[in-house]
Design an enzyme around this catalytic site. Structure first.
Site, PDB file in Angstrom:
ATOM      1  N   PHE A   2       5.583  -0.538  -6.545  1.00  0.00           N
ATOM      2  CA  PHE A   2       5.291   0.434  -5.486  1.00  0.00           C
ATOM      3  C   PHE A   2       4.616   1.638  -6.118  1.00  0.00           C
ATOM      4  O   PHE A   2       4.690   1.842  -7.326  1.00  0.00           O
ATOM      5  CB  PHE A   2       6.608   0.867  -4.814  1.00  0.00           C
ATOM      6  CG  PHE A   2       6.622   0.666  -3.314  1.00  0.00           C
ATOM      7  CD1 PHE A   2       6.441  -0.582  -2.762  1.00  0.00           C
ATOM      8  CD2 PHE A   2       6.830   1.745  -2.449  1.00  0.00           C
ATOM      9  CE1 PHE A   2       6.468  -0.780  -1.381  1.00  0.00           C
ATOM     10  CE2 PHE A   2       6.861   1.570  -1.072  1.00  0.00           C
ATOM     11  CZ  PHE A   2       6.681   0.310  -0.537  1.00  0.00           C
ATOM     12  N   GLN A  38       4.955  14.865   4.320  1.00  0.00           N
ATOM     13  CA  GLN A  38       4.263  13.726   3.714  1.00  0.00           C
ATOM     14  C   GLN A  38       3.376  12.977   4.711  1.00  0.00           C
ATOM     15  O   GLN A  38       3.837  12.567   5.778  1.00  0.00           O
ATOM     16  CB  GLN A  38       5.275  12.734   3.138  1.00  0.00           C
ATOM     17  CG  GLN A  38       4.593  11.507   2.534  1.00  0.00           C
ATOM     18  CD  GLN A  38       5.523  10.696   1.655  1.00  0.00           C
ATOM     19  OE1 GLN A  38       6.373   9.973   2.148  1.00  0.00           O
ATOM     20  NE2 GLN A  38       5.374  10.847   0.355  1.00  0.00           N
ATOM     21  N   HIS A  85       1.703   9.612   5.003  1.00  0.00           N
ATOM     22  CA  HIS A  85       1.638   8.274   4.423  1.00  0.00           C
ATOM     23  C   HIS A  85       0.192   7.829   4.506  1.00  0.00           C
ATOM     24  O   HIS A  85      -0.447   7.990   5.541  1.00  0.00           O
ATOM     25  CB  HIS A  85       2.550   7.336   5.219  1.00  0.00           C
ATOM     26  CG  HIS A  85       2.796   6.017   4.553  1.00  0.00           C
ATOM     27  ND1 HIS A  85       1.814   5.074   4.404  1.00  0.00           N
ATOM     28  CD2 HIS A  85       3.915   5.490   4.005  1.00  0.00           C
ATOM     29  CE1 HIS A  85       2.324   4.013   3.772  1.00  0.00           C
ATOM     30  NE2 HIS A  85       3.596   4.249   3.522  1.00  0.00           N
ATOM     31  N   LEU A  91       3.310   2.667  11.155  1.00  0.00           N
ATOM     32  CA  LEU A  91       3.258   2.473   9.707  1.00  0.00           C
ATOM     33  C   LEU A  91       2.724   1.109   9.287  1.00  0.00           C
ATOM     34  O   LEU A  91       3.082   0.081   9.851  1.00  0.00           O
ATOM     35  CB  LEU A  91       4.668   2.651   9.131  1.00  0.00           C
ATOM     36  CG  LEU A  91       4.747   2.636   7.608  1.00  0.00           C
ATOM     37  CD1 LEU A  91       4.016   3.838   7.022  1.00  0.00           C
ATOM     38  CD2 LEU A  91       6.188   2.622   7.149  1.00  0.00           C
ATOM     39  N   GLU A 113       3.657   0.403   2.515  1.00  0.00           N
ATOM     40  CA  GLU A 113       3.078   0.492   1.182  1.00  0.00           C
ATOM     41  C   GLU A 113       3.225  -0.835   0.434  1.00  0.00           C
ATOM     42  O   GLU A 113       2.530  -1.092  -0.541  1.00  0.00           O
ATOM     43  CB  GLU A 113       3.798   1.618   0.417  1.00  0.00           C
ATOM     44  CG  GLU A 113       3.168   1.970  -0.912  1.00  0.00           C
ATOM     45  CD  GLU A 113       3.738   3.266  -1.495  1.00  0.00           C
ATOM     46  OE1 GLU A 113       4.102   4.168  -0.712  1.00  0.00           O
ATOM     47  OE2 GLU A 113       3.817   3.369  -2.725  1.00  0.00           O
ATOM     48  N   ARG A 124       1.623   8.785  -2.945  1.00  0.00           N
ATOM     49  CA  ARG A 124       1.155   8.831  -1.561  1.00  0.00           C
ATOM     50  C   ARG A 124       0.245  10.015  -1.278  1.00  0.00           C
ATOM     51  O   ARG A 124      -0.719   9.892  -0.517  1.00  0.00           O
ATOM     52  CB  ARG A 124       2.371   8.875  -0.622  1.00  0.00           C
ATOM     53  CG  ARG A 124       3.064   7.543  -0.550  1.00  0.00           C
ATOM     54  CD  ARG A 124       4.296   7.592   0.312  1.00  0.00           C
ATOM     55  NE  ARG A 124       4.833   6.242   0.485  1.00  0.00           N
ATOM     56  CZ  ARG A 124       5.962   5.977   1.128  1.00  0.00           C
ATOM     57  NH1 ARG A 124       6.701   6.966   1.626  1.00  0.00           N
ATOM     58  NH2 ARG A 124       6.379   4.738   1.255  1.00  0.00           N
ATOM     59  N   HIS A 171       4.681  10.910   7.988  1.00  0.00           N
ATOM     60  CA  HIS A 171       5.687   9.882   7.741  1.00  0.00           C
ATOM     61  C   HIS A 171       7.050  10.454   7.397  1.00  0.00           C
ATOM     62  O   HIS A 171       8.080   9.878   7.748  1.00  0.00           O
ATOM     63  CB  HIS A 171       5.188   9.016   6.584  1.00  0.00           C
ATOM     64  CG  HIS A 171       6.068   7.857   6.253  1.00  0.00           C
ATOM     65  ND1 HIS A 171       6.437   6.933   7.202  1.00  0.00           N
ATOM     66  CD2 HIS A 171       6.651   7.463   5.094  1.00  0.00           C
ATOM     67  CE1 HIS A 171       7.215   6.019   6.625  1.00  0.00           C
ATOM     68  NE2 HIS A 171       7.375   6.328   5.359  1.00  0.00           N
ATOM     69  N   ARG A 218       7.370  12.595  -1.922  1.00  0.00           N
ATOM     70  CA  ARG A 218       8.365  11.541  -2.112  1.00  0.00           C
ATOM     71  C   ARG A 218       7.687  10.244  -2.512  1.00  0.00           C
ATOM     72  O   ARG A 218       6.653   9.880  -1.962  1.00  0.00           O
ATOM     73  CB  ARG A 218       9.153  11.314  -0.819  1.00  0.00           C
ATOM     74  CG  ARG A 218      10.119  10.146  -0.898  1.00  0.00           C
ATOM     75  CD  ARG A 218      10.994  10.029   0.316  1.00  0.00           C
ATOM     76  NE  ARG A 218      10.330   9.539   1.511  1.00  0.00           N
ATOM     77  CZ  ARG A 218      10.036   8.257   1.746  1.00  0.00           C
ATOM     78  NH1 ARG A 218      10.309   7.322   0.847  1.00  0.00           N
ATOM     79  NH2 ARG A 218       9.449   7.905   2.871  1.00  0.00           N
TER      80      ARG A 218
END
Lengths: 573, 277
Positions: A122, A235, A237, A251, A254, A285, A350, A385
């Site tokens: 990730f 954040q 995304h 969404l 990821e 991100r 997000h 994050r």
């Protein structure tokens, strides 16, 4: 006693039934407290259910070199140094045990060939670290905790919105609100309260968040005197759906990139080569979101203003096994078969890194008896994050907040007294929209607020834009004094929206005020007028609290890392 | 950047998207939605005119009504991405998730939206589903052997066959169409397909040691299911509810209560294997 509300009493009241709330309730009950758990929706529907990619924990099942130290360094670096290192240390050390505990409670993850929990790569995680089950990890987490909680002696109260924390002098004494299905007011007397109410992505138009994410808990805590921190850190995304219009913002996990997905602009260029040639699509991100934003701004966007994300080279069998809900989502909602064609994606709001400031080990806020865990709490993620760190955050700090709330509640010499006067005040506020024949439509105001946030507090910010946005929010706050609702208190969404909107307006004011103060670019906070990081700001968190009815902004020093932890960062730089 | 030829190798042409661009919907296309309005005391269908946009789903129309026409219209929803199972309703008589039901599927015909029928009405499209939560509480939870604290090694195949059951998003559409629950008002004698799936996931878990056969045979009422497979047809997660969950559970119950020798044999061979596979 006057019976204009239904009353309940617990040692510990947990507000919110996503991952953090469920885990906190289990922990508080296990510690011997009586526990009430309040869900804004039905049990098992909280926003955690939408988490897709996985839970980050350094099990080292796939990459044995992984360790808590590396997870610590990755998370600190992802947060650009303004995270609370003490939280990050606890987090990185305890996440593996929280994952194994889920498995002992019946949770099931994808396996390695030799039968251990499989881990996938990730963004900005050095090693393959995300424990997952296809792309529905959040569902697995919430169902496992849900089935544990119902057999743990916790009382679950569904479809209740709490709108006011009750205090006895300084101390927390309970909470007050309403129940949807019968339109009754409800009052919970509690010695301690754990806030696990999630984030407030719904203040933005394009967001992956559900209707629930209106920040009630954070705003209630603020109103009760708690200090908020890092509110400017929102954040984006990188990959939300963009077309058709009705799904904009939903969404795209990821995990698509984790499993090899490639980003291209409309010219077919793999543009991440220009923004982060080393990590490419698996950069953090903030970096990927900005890259897509720039490609679109500079005229290389896709027809609907995004980028192409292509996983089709992995083949239909692989995609349907590892990304089944993405496959279904695009096929059903966008007429796109992702095993054959690329997805069109663009940044979507997000997650909020900011929230209620808490003590690192206990989740205690600055209000005695009030605890916070999960997205509503600040400090772990700093300025950005990492994907997968949210689910482990919920488990690690949900458990700790639940335990410490129970310890506090059971240790009290005298129980706090919930004040009927405060409840009556809140009832008056809640009932106001019914008292007008004409007034503002809450949905209209919400749309205007979302427009302001997208225009003035979006991915790219300027001092002028932020100042203008703040003025607009203050104007909306005035109009929100004249909200109107038709109908009754029985399951009335327009009426619910009225109170939610007030919470959102408070938090948006905090976002603007904090963002104006931070005159640098760091993580998710990108200032076009201050494009560089400022080391001075790397040592400060922006904090907000209420004083004399006004919002005050200040700063606090970031706790300095001891040398042995700082070395971990250098070692991996 | 227009859809020029420069994409060449990297991005294939996408006919779906080309269609959207070539033929945007008429700006004032309007659809009629007949939506049930009412509460426990009664109700009726009411008509709403809603502008149609490209790719619109029924839940979008409900939101449009709430935002612009009547803010008191009650419905449940959360994720709007078919992951939470909140927005169940009967659309033109068929139990569906509203977030996944495209308006263009109905070709301009009027669209009727009613609450799911099997559970008591609260208001408009919202029903009282609390019975399901009470049932879930009656099912003995996951029970690994005491002292077996892990970390566990479990064969991928043993785990993967359970993923199907774990996909359930608790939309309760299967409960809505189940004949036992719907036509025969059988909530007092059958748990319904959702909880057969839940029990199957527990019973077939390689680390579980509890037995739920007695419950299935008794209060769970598995015998009432006559395998018409209606539940499977409406499952938005495409869970093979009858073949993979209910039939193997029925066989277990039959063995346990009517063929103790086979039950014993199965126990000796490792009781967590589903029969017939």
């Amino acid at each position: 006693m006057a019976e204009w509300y239904d009353a309940y009493a617990y040692d510990v009241l947990v507000i919110g039934a996503g991952g953090a709330g469920l885990r906190a309730a289990i922990a508080a009950r296990a510690a011997g407290a009586s526990v009430g758990l309040v869900c804004k929706s039905l049990l098992g529907k909280a926003h955690t259910v939408m988490a897709e990619g996985g839970i980050a924990a350094a099990l080292g099942n796939v990459d044995p070199q992984d360790s808590w130290e590396v997870h610590f360094a990755d998370t600190m670096r992802g947060g650009q140094g303004i995270n609370d290192y003490r939280m990050v240390e606890i987090f990185a050390k305890e996440a593996p045990e929280r994952v194994y505990e889920l498995e002992r409670w019946g949770g099931l993850f994808d396996r390695t060939p030799d039968g251990r929990i499989l881990q996938r790569p990730f963004g900005a995680h050095t090693y393959r670290r995300l424990c997952h089950v296809g792309d529905r990890t959040g569902l697995e987490l919430i169902r496992t905790l849900q089935d544990t909680v119902v057999h743990s002696g916790v009382d679950v109260h569904m479809e209740i919105t709490l709108t006011r924390l009750l205090t006895d002098a300084e101390r927390i004494a309970g909470a007050f609100g309403y129940r949807r299905e019968d339109g009754r007011y409800v009052l919970f007397r509690a010695k301690a309260v754990v806030l696990a109410t999630g984030g407030w992505g719904k203040v933005y138009k394009v967001t992956s968040n559900s209707w629930e994410c209106t920040g009630d808990g954070c705003a209630m805590a603020y109103e009760a005197g708690a200090e908020l921190m890092d509110m400017e850190m929102v954040q984006f995304h990188p990959t939300g759906m963009v077309w058709p219009p009705g799904v904009r913002g939903i969404l795209v996990t990821e995990a698509v990139r984790g499993e090899g997905g490639i980003l291209r602009n409309a010219r077919g260029e793999r543009f991440m080569e220009r923004y982060d040639p080393k990590k490419m699509e698996l950069s953090s991100r903030d970096v990927v979101a900005r890259a897509i934003y720039r490609e679109v701004q500079e005229g290389r966007g896709t027809p609907h203003g995004g980028a192409h994300l292509d996983i089709s080279h992995r083949g239909p069998d692989f995609i349907k096994k590892k990304l089944p809900s993405m496959y279904e989502q695009f096929l059903k909602l966008a007429d796109i078969d992702i095993t054959r064609s690329p997805m069109e994606v663009a940044p979507t709001v997000h997650y909020v890194m900011g929230g209620v400031r808490v003590e690192p080990g206990t989740g205690a806020t600055t209000v005695p008896g009030l605890y916070a865990a999960g997205e509503v709490a600040a400090g772990l993620h700093g300025a950005n994050r990492l994907g997968g760190n949210s689910l482990s955050d919920l488990l690690v700090f949900g458990k700790r907040a639940g335990e410490h709330a129970a310890r506090y509640a059971l240790g009290l010499a005298t129980a706090p007294r919930a004040d009927d006067g405060q409840a009556a005040e809140e009832r008056a506020l809640l009932a106001r929209p019914f008292e007008r024949d004409t007034g503002e439509n809450p949905y209209q105001l919400h749309e205007e607020l979302q427009e302001v946030m997208s225009q003035n507090a979006g991915i790219a910010r300027t001092g002028d834009g932020l100042a203008e946005g703040l003025q607009k929010v203050l104007a909306l706050q005035e109009r929100a004094e004249r909200l109107r609702s038709a109908g009754s208190m029985l399951y009335n969404p327009g009426w619910h929206e009225c109170r939610d909107l007030r919470f959102m307006l408070t938090l948006c004011e905090a976002i603007f005020r904090s963002a104006i103060v931070r005159t640098e670019s760091r993580g998710a906070h990108w200032r076009l007028d201050y494009p560089d990081q400022d080391p001075e700001w790397g040592r400060k968190n922006v904090v907000v609290r209420r004083a004399n009815g006004e919002m005050r902004v200040g700063t606090r020093p970031v706790p300095p890392m001891p040398a042995e932890l700082a070395r971990l960062l250098e070692a991996r730089a | 950047m227009s859809d020029g030829g420069s994409r060449g190798t990297a991005v294939e042409a996408r006919p779906e998207q080309a269609r959207w661009e070539a033929a945007p919907p008429g700006p004032r296309a309007v659809a009629t939605f007949q939506v049930f309005r009412g509460d426990r005391t009664g109700g009726e269908l009411r008509a709403y005119q809603v502008p149609v946009t490209e790719g619109m789903v029924v839940l979008d129309a409900i939101h449009y009504i709430q935002h612009h026409l009547d803010s008191t219209l009650a419905c449940r929803w959360n994720c709007k991405a078919a992951k939470c199972g909140s927005c169940s309703a009967e659309v033109n008589g068929r139990p569906r998730l509203m977030c996944k039901t495209r308006v263009d599927e109905f070709g301009g015909q009027p669209i009727t939206v009613r609450p799911i029928k099997v559970f008591p009405l609260i208001k408009d499209l919202v029903t009282d589903v609390s019975w399901n939560y009470r049932v879930n509480k009656e099912i003995p939870p996951f029970a690994p052997a005491p002292g077996d604290a892990g970390p566990w090694r479990m064969h991928p195949e043993d785990v993967e066959r359970l993923f199907e059951f774990r996909r359930c998003i608790e939309c309760f559409l299967c409960q809505d169409v189940c004949h036992v629950l719907r036509e025969h008002r059988g909530t007092d004698r059958y748990y319904g397909p959702r909880f057969m799936v839940r029990i199957a996931a527990l019973e077939m878990h390689p680390k579980d040691t509890a037995s739920r056969e007695e419950l299935l045979h008794g209060k769970g009422g598995i015998g009432y299911c006559n395998i018409t497979k209606c539940c499977e047809e409406v499952c938005p997660e495409h869970i093979t509810i009858t073949d993979n969950a209910i039939i193997p559970l029925k066989e277990r119950v039959a063995d346990a209560f009517y063929d103790p020798w086979r039950a014993l044999l199965r126990r000796l061979r490792g009781r967590k294997e589903p029969r017939g596979t």
